[in-house]
Design a protein around this motif. Structure first.
Motif, PDB file in Angstrom:
ATOM      1  N   VAL A 131      51.085  40.691  39.268  1.00 38.94           N
ATOM      2  CA  VAL A 131      49.984  41.382  39.954  1.00 38.94           C
ATOM      3  C   VAL A 131      48.819  40.414  40.157  1.00 38.94           C
ATOM      4  O   VAL A 131      48.223  40.343  41.235  1.00 38.94           O
ATOM      5  CB  VAL A 131      49.523  42.626  39.144  1.00 38.94           C
ATOM      6  N   HIS A 132      48.511  39.659  39.123  1.00 40.30           N
ATOM      7  CA  HIS A 132      47.386  38.720  39.142  1.00 40.30           C
ATOM      8  C   HIS A 132      47.562  37.644  40.217  1.00 40.30           C
ATOM      9  O   HIS A 132      46.684  37.450  41.067  1.00 40.30           O
ATOM     10  CB  HIS A 132      47.282  38.070  37.759  1.00 40.30           C
ATOM     11  N   GLU A 133      48.691  36.961  40.181  1.00 39.10           N
ATOM     12  CA  GLU A 133      48.914  35.829  41.096  1.00 39.10           C
ATOM     13  C   GLU A 133      49.123  36.267  42.544  1.00 39.10           C
ATOM     14  O   GLU A 133      48.529  35.705  43.469  1.00 39.10           O
ATOM     15  CB  GLU A 133      50.108  34.988  40.621  1.00 39.10           C
ATOM     16  N   PHE A 134      49.977  37.263  42.749  1.00 37.45           N
ATOM     17  CA  PHE A 134      50.241  37.716  44.120  1.00 37.45           C
ATOM     18  C   PHE A 134      49.043  38.483  44.675  1.00 37.45           C
ATOM     19  O   PHE A 134      48.686  38.338  45.842  1.00 37.45           O
ATOM     20  CB  PHE A 134      51.517  38.571  44.171  1.00 37.45           C
ATOM     21  N   GLY A 135      48.417  39.287  43.802  1.00 42.36           N
ATOM     22  CA  GLY A 135      47.263  40.070  44.243  1.00 42.36           C
ATOM     23  C   GLY A 135      46.094  39.195  44.656  1.00 42.36           C
ATOM     24  O   GLY A 135      45.416  39.479  45.653  1.00 42.36           O
ATOM     25  N   ALA A 136      45.861  38.116  43.918  1.00 40.94           N
ATOM     26  CA  ALA A 136      44.764  37.203  44.255  1.00 40.94           C
ATOM     27  C   ALA A 136      44.989  36.587  45.638  1.00 40.94           C
ATOM     28  O   ALA A 136      44.054  36.457  46.441  1.00 40.94           O
ATOM     29  CB  ALA A 136      44.655  36.101  43.203  1.00 40.94           C
ATOM     30  N   ARG A 137      46.240  36.253  45.926  1.00 41.20           N
ATOM     31  CA  ARG A 137      46.566  35.670  47.235  1.00 41.20           C
ATOM     32  C   ARG A 137      46.473  36.720  48.348  1.00 41.20           C
ATOM     33  O   ARG A 137      46.058  36.427  49.468  1.00 41.20           O
ATOM     34  CB  ARG A 137      47.963  35.021  47.200  1.00 41.20           C
ATOM     35  N   MET A 138      46.876  37.955  48.035  1.00 42.47           N
ATOM     36  CA  MET A 138      46.730  39.049  49.008  1.00 42.47           C
ATOM     37  C   MET A 138      45.253  39.293  49.306  1.00 42.47           C
ATOM     38  O   MET A 138      44.874  39.560  50.457  1.00 42.47           O
ATOM     39  CB  MET A 138      47.366  40.343  48.457  1.00 42.47           C
ATOM     40  N   LEU A 139      44.438  39.209  48.281  1.00 42.70           N
ATOM     41  CA  LEU A 139      42.997  39.379  48.432  1.00 42.70           C
ATOM     42  C   LEU A 139      42.432  38.319  49.382  1.00 42.70           C
ATOM     43  O   LEU A 139      41.628  38.622  50.267  1.00 42.70           O
ATOM     44  CB  LEU A 139      42.332  39.264  47.053  1.00 42.70           C
ATOM     45  N   ASP A 140      42.894  37.083  49.217  1.00 43.17           N
ATOM     46  CA  ASP A 140      42.462  35.983  50.088  1.00 43.17           C
ATOM     47  C   ASP A 140      42.862  36.227  51.546  1.00 43.17           C
ATOM     48  O   ASP A 140      42.133  35.865  52.462  1.00 43.17           O
ATOM     49  CB  ASP A 140      43.050  34.641  49.610  1.00 43.17           C
ATOM     50  N   GLN A 141      44.046  36.843  51.742  1.00 39.16           N
ATOM     51  CA  GLN A 141      44.494  37.085  53.125  1.00 39.16           C
ATOM     52  C   GLN A 141      43.873  38.366  53.691  1.00 39.16           C
ATOM     53  O   GLN A 141      43.972  38.638  54.886  1.00 39.16           O
ATOM     54  CB  GLN A 141      46.027  37.138  53.190  1.00 39.16           C
ATOM     55  N   TYR A 178      43.639  46.406  38.036  1.00 37.72           N
ATOM     56  CA  TYR A 178      43.706  45.593  39.249  1.00 37.72           C
ATOM     57  C   TYR A 178      43.438  46.419  40.509  1.00 37.72           C
ATOM     58  O   TYR A 178      42.981  45.884  41.525  1.00 37.72           O
ATOM     59  CB  TYR A 178      45.046  44.855  39.332  1.00 37.72           C
ATOM     60  N   ALA A 179      43.695  47.725  40.441  1.00 32.31           N
ATOM     61  CA  ALA A 179      43.343  48.596  41.573  1.00 32.31           C
ATOM     62  C   ALA A 179      41.835  48.522  41.796  1.00 32.31           C
ATOM     63  O   ALA A 179      41.359  48.473  42.939  1.00 32.31           O
ATOM     64  CB  ALA A 179      43.767  50.032  41.301  1.00 32.31           C
ATOM     65  N   GLN A 180      41.080  48.500  40.704  1.00 27.12           N
ATOM     66  CA  GLN A 180      39.620  48.362  40.815  1.00 27.12           C
ATOM     67  C   GLN A 180      39.228  46.950  41.229  1.00 27.12           C
ATOM     68  O   GLN A 180      38.368  46.760  42.091  1.00 27.12           O
ATOM     69  CB  GLN A 180      38.966  48.701  39.472  1.00 27.12           C
ATOM     70  N   ALA A 181      39.858  45.961  40.622  1.00 27.12           N
ATOM     71  CA  ALA A 181      39.504  44.562  40.895  1.00 27.12           C
ATOM     72  C   ALA A 181      39.769  44.171  42.351  1.00 27.12           C
ATOM     73  O   ALA A 181      39.004  43.421  42.949  1.00 27.12           O
ATOM     74  CB  ALA A 181      40.273  43.638  39.957  1.00 27.12           C
ATOM     75  N   PHE A 182      40.866  44.680  42.915  1.00 30.33           N
ATOM     76  CA  PHE A 182      41.288  44.255  44.257  1.00 30.33           C
ATOM     77  C   PHE A 182      40.803  45.166  45.387  1.00 30.33           C
ATOM     78  O   PHE A 182      41.021  44.876  46.561  1.00 30.33           O
ATOM     79  CB  PHE A 182      42.820  44.167  44.334  1.00 30.33           C
ATOM     80  N   ALA A 183      40.184  46.294  45.049  1.00 34.25           N
ATOM     81  CA  ALA A 183      39.734  47.231  46.093  1.00 34.25           C
ATOM     82  C   ALA A 183      38.607  46.604  46.914  1.00 34.25           C
ATOM     83  O   ALA A 183      37.828  45.812  46.395  1.00 34.25           O
ATOM     84  CB  ALA A 183      39.250  48.524  45.438  1.00 34.25           C
ATOM     85  N   PRO A 184      38.527  46.958  48.210  1.00 36.39           N
ATOM     86  CA  PRO A 184      39.385  47.895  48.944  1.00 36.39           C
ATOM     87  C   PRO A 184      40.543  47.229  49.691  1.00 36.39           C
ATOM     88  O   PRO A 184      41.339  47.916  50.307  1.00 36.39           O
ATOM     89  CB  PRO A 184      38.403  48.512  49.953  1.00 36.39           C
ATOM     90  N   ALA A 185      40.637  45.908  49.630  1.00 36.18           N
ATOM     91  CA  ALA A 185      41.620  45.199  50.470  1.00 36.18           C
ATOM     92  C   ALA A 185      43.069  45.377  50.010  1.00 36.18           C
ATOM     93  O   ALA A 185      43.982  45.487  50.829  1.00 36.18           O
ATOM     94  CB  ALA A 185      41.278  43.708  50.525  1.00 36.18           C
ATOM     95  N   MET A 245      45.535  55.838  48.538  1.00 33.58           N
ATOM     96  CA  MET A 245      45.991  55.899  47.145  1.00 33.58           C
ATOM     97  C   MET A 245      45.886  54.525  46.500  1.00 33.58           C
ATOM     98  O   MET A 245      46.447  53.551  47.009  1.00 33.58           O
ATOM     99  CB  MET A 245      47.448  56.371  47.069  1.00 33.58           C
ATOM    100  N   THR A 246      45.182  54.436  45.400  1.00 29.74           N
ATOM    101  CA  THR A 246      45.182  53.220  44.586  1.00 29.74           C
ATOM    102  C   THR A 246      44.907  53.617  43.141  1.00 29.74           C
ATOM    103  O   THR A 246      44.212  54.609  42.883  1.00 29.74           O
ATOM    104  CB  THR A 246      44.190  52.156  45.089  1.00 29.74           C
ATOM    105  N   GLY A 247      45.504  52.890  42.210  1.00 33.14           N
ATOM    106  CA  GLY A 247      45.373  53.223  40.799  1.00 33.14           C
ATOM    107  C   GLY A 247      46.123  54.490  40.424  1.00 33.14           C
ATOM    108  O   GLY A 247      45.905  55.069  39.369  1.00 33.14           O
ATOM    109  N   ALA A 248      47.046  54.918  41.298  1.00 31.44           N
ATOM    110  CA  ALA A 248      47.738  56.198  41.093  1.00 31.44           C
ATOM    111  C   ALA A 248      49.075  56.026  40.373  1.00 31.44           C
ATOM    112  O   ALA A 248      49.656  54.943  40.339  1.00 31.44           O
ATOM    113  CB  ALA A 248      47.966  56.888  42.434  1.00 31.44           C
ATOM    114  N   TYR A 249      49.538  57.156  39.820  1.00 30.21           N
ATOM    115  CA  TYR A 249      50.831  57.230  39.130  1.00 30.21           C
ATOM    116  C   TYR A 249      51.633  58.292  39.854  1.00 30.21           C
ATOM    117  O   TYR A 249      51.271  59.471  39.845  1.00 30.21           O
ATOM    118  CB  TYR A 249      50.575  57.611  37.663  1.00 30.21           C
ATOM    119  N   LEU A 250      52.709  57.902  40.529  1.00 33.00           N
ATOM    120  CA  LEU A 250      53.533  58.845  41.289  1.00 33.00           C
ATOM    121  C   LEU A 250      54.858  59.043  40.557  1.00 33.00           C
ATOM    122  O   LEU A 250      55.592  58.083  40.301  1.00 33.00           O
ATOM    123  CB  LEU A 250      53.788  58.305  42.704  1.00 33.00           C
ATOM    124  N   ASN A 251      55.153  60.303  40.258  1.00 36.10           N
ATOM    125  CA  ASN A 251      56.279  60.650  39.420  1.00 36.10           C
ATOM    126  C   ASN A 251      57.391  61.280  40.260  1.00 36.10           C
ATOM    127  O   ASN A 251      57.121  62.172  41.063  1.00 36.10           O
ATOM    128  CB  ASN A 251      55.692  61.646  38.395  1.00 36.10           C
TER     129      ASN A 251
END
Length: 261
Positions: A131-141, A178-185, A245-251
């Motif tokens: 999540v950390h590595e891929f998310g940081a790169r997604m954030l950059d894009q 990470y939902a909070q850290a990466f929001a809203p992108a 939807m972010t930070g959600a748990y879908l069952n």
């Protein structure tokens, strides 16, 4: 569901699925391709399985390649992220499917320190670093969606394998943080299937000696699905329909747990 009835929710998008050489991961990768995605198929040791998944994707007419990494290694994850972003020129969706369920352990009495360390290293450390590595790169894009594959084991716990329940509960902390850290992108969510009849489940000793029938009797929908049946549900969290939807748990467990609001 026939190919004609499958929606094209990932037309022109790129998807990486970890642990996609076998089981649920393989079906998620294939379903993403059926919906129009180019797919990166991650594996740790199941090279033959990963190649088989790639072949299935190519049969559908979409592009796919394999990428190897041990997700308990930060160095491996960084290398995989660079490789995938370079090959695709970006990444739209990451599905963190890899997880160890301590399948061989049949009772809490069989718990070992080695098993605790391994399950937490794969399920917590590995998922968090992905999540950390891929998310940081997604954030950059400027965009992206991450789906962590959790489990309904968090609702009831596991008398059989407490380390697995602990790890999957920890996944919610990773998702929400990470939902909070990466929001809203970039959105980060958890998809939690109930029991799935994968090959690995079918060979389990307890599954063969009455557990399946017992669970079936307690499942309102009266059915335990195969992995292909839930692949589209997992991918829903990465679609535009889930854009709020972010930070959600879908069952999705056939009503077995019926968690309250």
């Amino acid at each position: 569901m026939t190919q004609q009835n499958i929606p094209r929710r990932f037309e022109g998008r790129t998807v990486l699925v970890t642990g996609a050489g076998t089981g649920f991961g393989a079906e998620i990768a294939v379903r993403a391709a059926q919906e129009g995605a180019r797919v990166a198929v991650h594996y740790r040791s199941s090279a033959a399985g990963a190649e088989k998944t790639v072949a299935r994707v190519k049969e559908i007419g979409e592009d796919a390649f394999t990428v190897q990494a041990d997700i308990t290694s930060h160095q491996d994850i960084r290398r995989m992220a660079e490789e995938v972003f370079t090959r695709f020129g970006g990444l739209d969706v990451l599905v963190n499917n890899v997880g160890d369920v301590a399948r061989e352990q049949m009772s809490w009495r069989d718990l070992t320190e080695e098993s605790i360390d391994h399950v937490l290293a794969v399920d917590i450390k590995g998922t968090m670093l992905c999540v950390h590595e891929f998310g940081a790169r997604m954030l950059d894009q400027g965009h992206g969606s991450i789906v962590n594959i959790g489990s309904t084991v968090i609702v009831r716990g596991s008398a059989r394998a407490p380390q697995y329940a602990a790890a999957k509960y920890g996944l919610l902390g990773i998702t929400k943080s990470y939902a909070q850290a990466f929001a809203p992108a970039v959105r980060v969510n958890t998809f939690a299937p109930g029991f799935i009849e994968t090959e690995a489940t079918l060979t389990r000793q307890d599954w063969k000696s009455g557990r399946r029938e017992e669970l079936l009797a307690k499942t309102p929908l009266g059915h335990i699905p195969g992995p292909a049946e839930l692949a589209g549900t997992a991918l829903f969290l990465a679609t535009d329909d889930a854009s709020h939807m972010t930070g959600a748990y879908l069952n999705a467990d056939g009503g077995f747990n019926m968690i309250g609001a």
